[in-house]
Design a protein around this motif. Structure first.
Motif, PDB file in Angstrom:
ATOM      1  N   PRO A 117       0.817  -1.223   0.000  1.00 19.19           N
ATOM      2  CA  PRO A 117       0.000   0.000   0.000  1.00 19.19           C
ATOM      3  C   PRO A 117       0.848   1.269   0.000  1.00 19.19           C
ATOM      4  O   PRO A 117       1.992   1.278   0.452  1.00 19.19           O
ATOM      5  N   ILE A 118       0.255   2.324  -0.508  1.00 15.35           N
ATOM      6  CA  ILE A 118       0.901   3.632  -0.547  1.00 15.35           C
ATOM      7  C   ILE A 118       0.918   4.227   0.855  1.00 15.35           C
ATOM      8  O   ILE A 118      -0.077   4.178   1.578  1.00 15.35           O
ATOM      9  N   ASP A 119       2.051   4.794   1.242  1.00 13.56           N
ATOM     10  CA  ASP A 119       2.147   5.477   2.519  1.00 13.56           C
ATOM     11  C   ASP A 119       1.323   6.768   2.473  1.00 13.56           C
ATOM     12  O   ASP A 119       1.343   7.503   1.480  1.00 13.56           O
ATOM     13  N   ALA A 120       0.597   7.029   3.546  1.00 16.12           N
ATOM     14  CA  ALA A 120      -0.266   8.213   3.587  1.00 16.12           C
ATOM     15  C   ALA A 120       0.528   9.492   3.369  1.00 16.12           C
ATOM     16  O   ALA A 120       0.056  10.427   2.706  1.00 16.12           O
ATOM     17  N   GLY A 121       1.730   9.562   3.927  1.00 22.00           N
ATOM     18  CA  GLY A 121       2.555  10.748   3.741  1.00 22.00           C
ATOM     19  C   GLY A 121       2.959  10.959   2.298  1.00 22.00           C
ATOM     20  O   GLY A 121       2.985  12.102   1.799  1.00 22.00           O
ATOM     21  N   ASP A 122       3.266   9.861   1.599  1.00 26.59           N
ATOM     22  CA  ASP A 122       3.637   9.965   0.182  1.00 26.59           C
ATOM     23  C   ASP A 122       2.446  10.417  -0.655  1.00 26.59           C
ATOM     24  O   ASP A 122       2.587  11.216  -1.582  1.00 26.59           O
ATOM     25  N   TYR A 123       1.273   9.904  -0.323  1.00 25.85           N
ATOM     26  CA  TYR A 123       0.067  10.316  -1.038  1.00 25.85           C
ATOM     27  C   TYR A 123      -0.206  11.793  -0.804  1.00 25.85           C
ATOM     28  O   TYR A 123      -0.483  12.554  -1.746  1.00 25.85           O
ATOM     29  N   ALA A 124      -0.122  12.221   0.452  1.00 23.50           N
ATOM     30  CA  ALA A 124      -0.369  13.629   0.766  1.00 23.50           C
ATOM     31  C   ALA A 124       0.626  14.534   0.053  1.00 23.50           C
ATOM     32  O   ALA A 124       0.279  15.651  -0.374  1.00 23.50           O
ATOM     33  N   ALA A 125       1.857  14.067  -0.108  1.00 27.59           N
ATOM     34  CA  ALA A 125       2.866  14.870  -0.813  1.00 27.59           C
ATOM     35  C   ALA A 125       2.484  15.082  -2.273  1.00 27.59           C
ATOM     36  O   ALA A 125       2.706  16.168  -2.838  1.00 27.59           O
ATOM     37  N   VAL A 126       1.875  14.068  -2.894  1.00 27.36           N
ATOM     38  CA  VAL A 126       1.425  14.200  -4.280  1.00 27.36           C
ATOM     39  C   VAL A 126       0.287  15.221  -4.355  1.00 27.36           C
ATOM     40  O   VAL A 126       0.252  16.063  -5.268  1.00 27.36           O
ATOM     41  N   VAL A 127      -0.635  15.172  -3.413  1.00 26.83           N
ATOM     42  CA  VAL A 127      -1.739  16.146  -3.377  1.00 26.83           C
ATOM     43  C   VAL A 127      -1.188  17.556  -3.189  1.00 26.83           C
ATOM     44  O   VAL A 127      -1.585  18.496  -3.898  1.00 26.83           O
ATOM     45  N   ARG A 128      -0.262  17.709  -2.254  1.00 31.85           N
ATOM     46  CA  ARG A 128       0.319  19.032  -1.989  1.00 31.85           C
ATOM     47  C   ARG A 128       1.019  19.585  -3.224  1.00 31.85           C
ATOM     48  O   ARG A 128       0.867  20.765  -3.564  1.00 31.85           O
ATOM     49  N   GLU A 129       1.772  18.735  -3.892  1.00 33.57           N
ATOM     50  CA  GLU A 129       2.536  19.196  -5.056  1.00 33.57           C
ATOM     51  C   GLU A 129       1.618  19.554  -6.216  1.00 33.57           C
ATOM     52  O   GLU A 129       1.768  20.603  -6.851  1.00 33.57           O
ATOM     53  N   ALA A 130       0.633  18.697  -6.493  1.00 31.23           N
ATOM     54  CA  ALA A 130      -0.237  18.917  -7.647  1.00 31.23           C
ATOM     55  C   ALA A 130      -1.131  20.140  -7.460  1.00 31.23           C
ATOM     56  O   ALA A 130      -1.395  20.878  -8.416  1.00 31.23           O
TER      57      ALA A 130
END
Length: 428
Positions: free
Chosen positions: A257-270
């Motif tokens: 599974p994707i780490d929540a922090g890594d997912y949030a980083a994608v949201v923040r960047e995009a």
């Protein structure tokens, strides 16, 4: 369990036959099987991990009620300050009954009826995620009868392959969900004609059980480009709903599974620079690994080519393996070392599709053995039926060594309560 990791969720093992501090043998002995058991601790930890990952963002987590709609589970979401993503009037009533404020509820789904739209407006939900032009007109019409204004977001279909099972992919052009960016552009260009709908949001959801960040990254960058285009055209946005879809570990040693922090980083960047509210709609991610389906072995059937392990649980209790060919880890709840054996793990329903696993290697089993089907907290009880006139099973919530029944086992009388002989004949 780590505050942000999806890889450290609790697992039932043969050597550790307890879940959230509760002895599963004692639980099954007292309440019978099949039986759904959910860990409140695991759910709280998963919520906290996601909230930590999103810290500093103006973000609201709206739990996807369809994953597990039990009122006690919804109560955990309410206690943690979450909202709800609903797809029916029934889910609206459940969310409100569990204490989730209407101001934190969003209404998704392609087939909202006028009555459902009206009920949502009466409750005062936060917004509608609109899936078609016809639906937009319906919301305008129903809101007009109330002299109300509905907040709405257009669900765009970014034509992104979520790299998941075809039946839970929702972001491709051929899927029934959302509209193209070109159509959404026309909606915004004509939104001044809407007197009772405030169209000021975007929504995207590309599918479920996603284990790769790239589909999220691609979809969100397409959303971001459209958001910036809309702002330049004079259409400011109050919210962007990034959907859900974060995958979980169904198969130990394989699913990552994707780490929540890594997912949030994608949201923040995009979405960097967006000054409105972000909405997220996790469902499976919050509850799947927090649940097990306890079941006993009825018998071992020796076929001419296959060896069948027949359980008292069936496809009507857990549909995912039959519907999606989904893998669920299955473990005997027994510390005794046993030699391995290979089984087709099946239920008693009269369907060949009533199969949980094929050619699965397990420790050798015997009638009466207790097994735990892992990862059953999402789309298990919520998709269950009474097929073959099998009553709905009980559900219990576990919390640090104690348990509470949150749905009692259905009786035969309750199962047929709405049925009656054809006596009161009437003309239409």
């Amino acid at each position: 369990m780590s505050a942000s990791s999806a890889n450290d969720s609790p697992r039932v093992t043969a050597a550790q036959p307890a879940f959230d501090g509760v002895d599963l043998h004692a639980l099954a002995g007292r309440l019978g099987t099949p039986l759904y058991a959910y860990s409140a601790t695991a759910i709280r930890q998963r919520i906290a991990g996601l909230q930590t990952a999103l810290a500093g963002l103006d973000a609201t987590i709206c739990y996807a009620v369809k994953a597990n709609s039990n009122l006690a589970i919804l109560g955990l979401m309410a206690d943690a300050g979450l909202g709800a993503d609903i797809v029916s009037a029934g889910e609206l009533k459940r969310a409100l009954a569990a204490g989730i404020p209407a101001a934190r509820i969003v209404f998704s789904g392609v087939g909202k009826t006028d009555d459902e739209i009206d009920a949502a407006l009466e409750a005062g939900i936060a917004r509608f995620n609109v899936e078609s032009l016809d639906e937009l007109h319906a919301i305008e019409r129903v809101a007009g009868t109330r002299s109300a204004t509905a907040n709405a977001a257009v669900r765009i279909n970014p034509d992104v392959d979520a790299l998941t099972h075809a039946k839970i992919s929702t972001g491709r052009a051929e899927n029934k969900f959302g509209v193209s960016i070109a159509e959404a552009r026309r909606w915004f260009a004509e939104r001044a004609q809407l007197r009772h709908v405030r169209l000021d949001g975007l929504h995207v959801h590309i599918g479920s059980q996603i284990l790769d960040l790239d589909p999220f990254r691609l979809a969100l960058h397409r959303v971001a480009a459209f958001w910036r285009e809309l702002v330049q055209a004079g259409h400011p946005l109050a919210s962007i709903d990034v959907g859900g879809g974060l995958g979980v570990r169904y198969r130990a040693g394989q699913d990552q599974p994707i780490d929540a922090g890594d997912y949030a980083a994608v949201v923040r960047e995009a979405l960097a620079g967006f000054d409105g509210r972000l909405l997220l709609e996790p469902g499976r991610y919050l509850v799947a690994e927090a649940g097990v389906l306890l079941t006993r072995v009825l018998r071992i059937k020796e076929g001419t080519e296959r060896r069948f392990l027949v359980l008292d649980a069936a496809m009507n209790d857990l549909l995912r393996p039959s519907l999606y060919d989904a893998w669920h880890d299955i473990v005997p709840v027994s510390p005794e070392p046993r030699p391995p054996a290979t089984y087709d793990v099946v239920g008693p329903v009269c369907e060949t599709g009533d199969t949980f696993a094929r050619g699965r290697e397990l420790p050798e089993c015997a009638p009466g053995d207790l097994l735990a089907i892992q990862g059953a907290g999402a789309y298990g009880a919520s998709m269950a039926s009474t097929y073959n006139s099998r009553p709905l099973v009980a559900e219990v919530l576990l919390d640090e060594g104690r348990y509470a029944v949150i749905r009692r086992r259905q009786t035969y009388e309750e199962m047929v309560a709405g049925e009656q002989p054809a006596q009161d004949w009437q003309a239409p």
